[in-house]
Design an enzyme around this catalytic site. Structure first.
Site, short mmCIF file in Angstrom:
data_model
loop_
_atom_site.label_atom_id
_atom_site.label_comp_id
_atom_site.label_asym_id
_atom_site.label_seq_id
_atom_site.Cartn_x
_atom_site.Cartn_y
_atom_site.Cartn_z
CE LYS A 113 -2.04 -3.07 -1.80
NZ LYS A 113 -1.92 -2.79 -3.26
C1 LIG Z 1 -2.19 -1.67 -3.93
C2 LIG Z 1 -1.69 -1.49 -5.30
C3 LIG Z 1 -1.68 -0.23 -5.93
C4 LIG Z 1 -2.25 1.01 -5.28
O1 LIG Z 1 -1.48 1.45 -4.18
P1 LIG Z 1 -2.14 2.42 -3.09
O2 LIG Z 1 -1.12 2.55 -2.02
O3 LIG Z 1 -3.39 1.72 -2.63
O4 LIG Z 1 -2.43 3.71 -3.77
C5 LIG Z 1 -1.17 -0.13 -7.21
N1 LIG Z 1 -0.71 -1.23 -7.86
C6 LIG Z 1 -0.69 -2.45 -7.29
C7 LIG Z 1 -0.19 -3.60 -8.07
C8 LIG Z 1 -1.16 -2.63 -6.00
O5 LIG Z 1 -1.15 -3.85 -5.44
#
Ligand SMILES: *Cc1c(COP(=O)(O)O)cnc(C)c1O
Length: 524
Positions: A113
């Site tokens: 993120k």
């Molecule tokens: C947010 C997140 C995901 C999922 O991503 P999306 O964009 O919500 O599908 C997967 N792995 C980690 C570690 C995350 O923080």
């Protein structure tokens, strides 16, 4: 380039307005009025581009020059990715002749993120500073008060994206004692004056309810106008398209021939990460299909299976106590009931199958179809998508669900493999899904698995998987130097002794920048 709501309501917005608005007033999500195609010479021109160069090139296709100039855009991108530890930003790692891992976790909080939130924080700051510079002396400056709840893993990415940004305060609520010590430390040790980590005596649901109540509170909102940094913010999707392009260029030297298509496998929760890949594909990036990898919270895997988009699995017996709720898994960042960004894909699917005399009529028809699906979903908790539309979805995507047991087994088998690779549990869901899908394809695909977190960030699952391995040493093999001593560092946490909205309000009123003119919400 303008943006409109998937549900068709309200006016079209500029990029700046889209980013600052987040969720459309009609409940829809903003999408671009058209998907730009790549410049004719992109393959030769962009070949040796760095992540930053690619980011400027791609973002420029979606942001009008007269909104953000090229030098300003470049400066924002350079600043956003200067916080990353790896020169490639998102390096591609080879596992074997047909499998690669795209590591997205080299940002400040060790999870994917950061790629989007580092940029989003800088965009917010840039737009607010520019708006305020135009104000007459004595006019109230625009400010942003971001409030969000986290179950542990994503609050820190939002905090690091917004720390020390002019005109912005951020308040992150988490359930005291219910997040891992490292996750708590990652948030609480950020001591910038504009960052407020709030430990609530209660559960994650309590924290989320408090945030929802704050946003539904007309009076509180009158003083704190709403914006958004949650995962539906368009800028987050846009930022994430870049690493698909970088991976495409970085894998070229490894391909048997230039026509080989690569399948991208994406551990998926809210469908933001994989949606960015869909946009890259629609822009013209050559790739095979995209694989949706879910954990036991498998609403998306069930959709591709059946065409039904439904919160609860109607095939499970009603006595299954967990049926209506989110299942807790070893990959908590993917523990979701519905995938907010899936709505954007549904719009494109509706569009491909829409009737209408011209482009505009088809767009209006797609929004109407989408709005009716979403309304059925809201009232019934499920909606059946017509079979021709499901077939369109199956052309670009595969989907599968991975259990906790398979997740642990996958962490073990990749640790034992040569070369050994230590995957975090989310990445392991992707690795397992890639294997499961490959076994079903007629020709074995080349695959890039997106790695969404560093294994130290989700150490409990990694240790659970590997503790029987004599050659495994967590401190030596996993722990990054940045985490050493983190637990002992100075902290700044406000404790709220009960799950009460008024207590949290008091904290926000006390610490928000004086004259705060707006607020925002962080989803988890
Ligand atoms: C947010 C997140 C995901 C999922 O991503 P999306 O964009 O919500 O599908 C997967 N792995 C980690 C570690 C995350 O923080």
């Amino acid at each position: 380039m303008k943006y409109f709501s998937t549900r068709g309501g309200g006016p079209k917005l500029s990029f700046e307005e889209t980013v600052l608005t987040g969720l459309a007033p009609d409940g829809g999500l903003y999408i671009p009025e058209s998907i730009p195609t790549l410049p004719p010479n992109w393959q030769t021109e962009w070949k040796s581009y760095s992540f930053v160069d690619l980011s400027v090139a791609i973002l420029s296709l979606f942001i009008s020059r007269d909104e953000v100039s090229e030098p300003d855009l470049r400066a924002l991108v350079v600043k956003s990715y200067s916080t990353f530890r790896h020169p490639d930003i998102t390096p591609l790692v080879k596992l074997d002749d047909r499998r690669f891992v795209l590591e997205l976790f080299h940002g400040p909080t060790f999870a994917f993120k950061d790629v989007a939130l580092q940029l989003l924080g800088n965009l917010f700051e840039f737009f607010l500073l520019r708006r305020n510079a135009k104000k007459a002396a004595g006019e109230t400056p625009e400010k942003l008060t971001v409030v969000g709840a986290t179950s542990g893993d994503t609050g820190s990415a939002a905090i690091y994206g917004l720390r020390n940004k002019a005109n912005i305060s951020i308040f992150i609520l988490y359930p005291k004692g219910r997040v891992s010590p490292i996750q708590e430390a990652q948030m609480a040790t950020v001591t910038d004056a504009n960052v407020h980590t709030i430990a609530v005596q209660g559960t994650f649901d309590d924290c989320q309810d408090i945030v929802k109540t704050l946003f539904g509170d007309a009076e509180f909102n009158a003083t704190h106008r709403l914006g958004a940094v949650n995962s539906i913010n368009w800028a987050r999707i846009l930022a994430q398209t870049v690493y698909y392009f970088l991976a495409y260029f970085h894998i070229q030297p490894h391909l048997p021939d230039t026509s080989a298509d690569v399948q991208f496998v994406v551990p998926t929760g809210n469908f933001g990460d994989i949606l960015a890949g869909y946009y890259a594909k629609r822009m013209g990036l050559p790739m095979g299909n995209l694989v949706v990898a879910t954990n036991a919270n498998d609403i998306l895997a069930r959709f591709w299976n059946s065409g039904r988009y439904e919160k609860a699995d109607s095939e499970l017996p009603v006595s299954d106590g967990k049926q209506s709720g989110v299942r807790e898994t070893l990959s908590p960042a993917m523990d979701i009931l519905v995938s907010s960004n899936f709505e954007r894909l549904l719009w494109y699917l509706a569009y491909e199958n829409a009737q209408g005399d011209d482009e505009n009529a088809r767009m209006v028809a797609s929004s109407a179809t989408l709005a009716s699906w979403m309304s059925t979903m809201r009232t019934d908790g499920r909606v059946a998508i017509p079979v021709d539309i499901l077939e369109t979805a199956r052309r670009d995507f595969r989907a599968t669900r991975i259990s906790d047991e398979e997740t642990l087994q996958t962490i073990r088998s990749h640790f034992e493999a040569s070369p050994s690779y230590i995957a975090d549990p989310h990445t392991a869901v992707g690795l397992a899904a890639g294997k499961a899908i490959a076994s079903k394809e007629s020709t074995i695909p080349l695959q890039i698995m997106l790695s969404t977190a560093h294994p130290a960030k989700f150490s409990e699952a990694v240790v659970q998987a590997l503790r029987g391995q004599p050659s495994f040493d967590f401190d030596r093999d996993v722990l990054p130097p940045e985490f050493v001593g983190l637990l002992e560092k100075e902290r700044n946490v406000v404790e709220v002794p009960g799950p009460e909205v008024d207590l949290v309000k008091k904290v926000i009123e006390r610490f928000a920048i004086v004259d705060a003119g707006s607020g925002g919400v962080v989803g988890v």
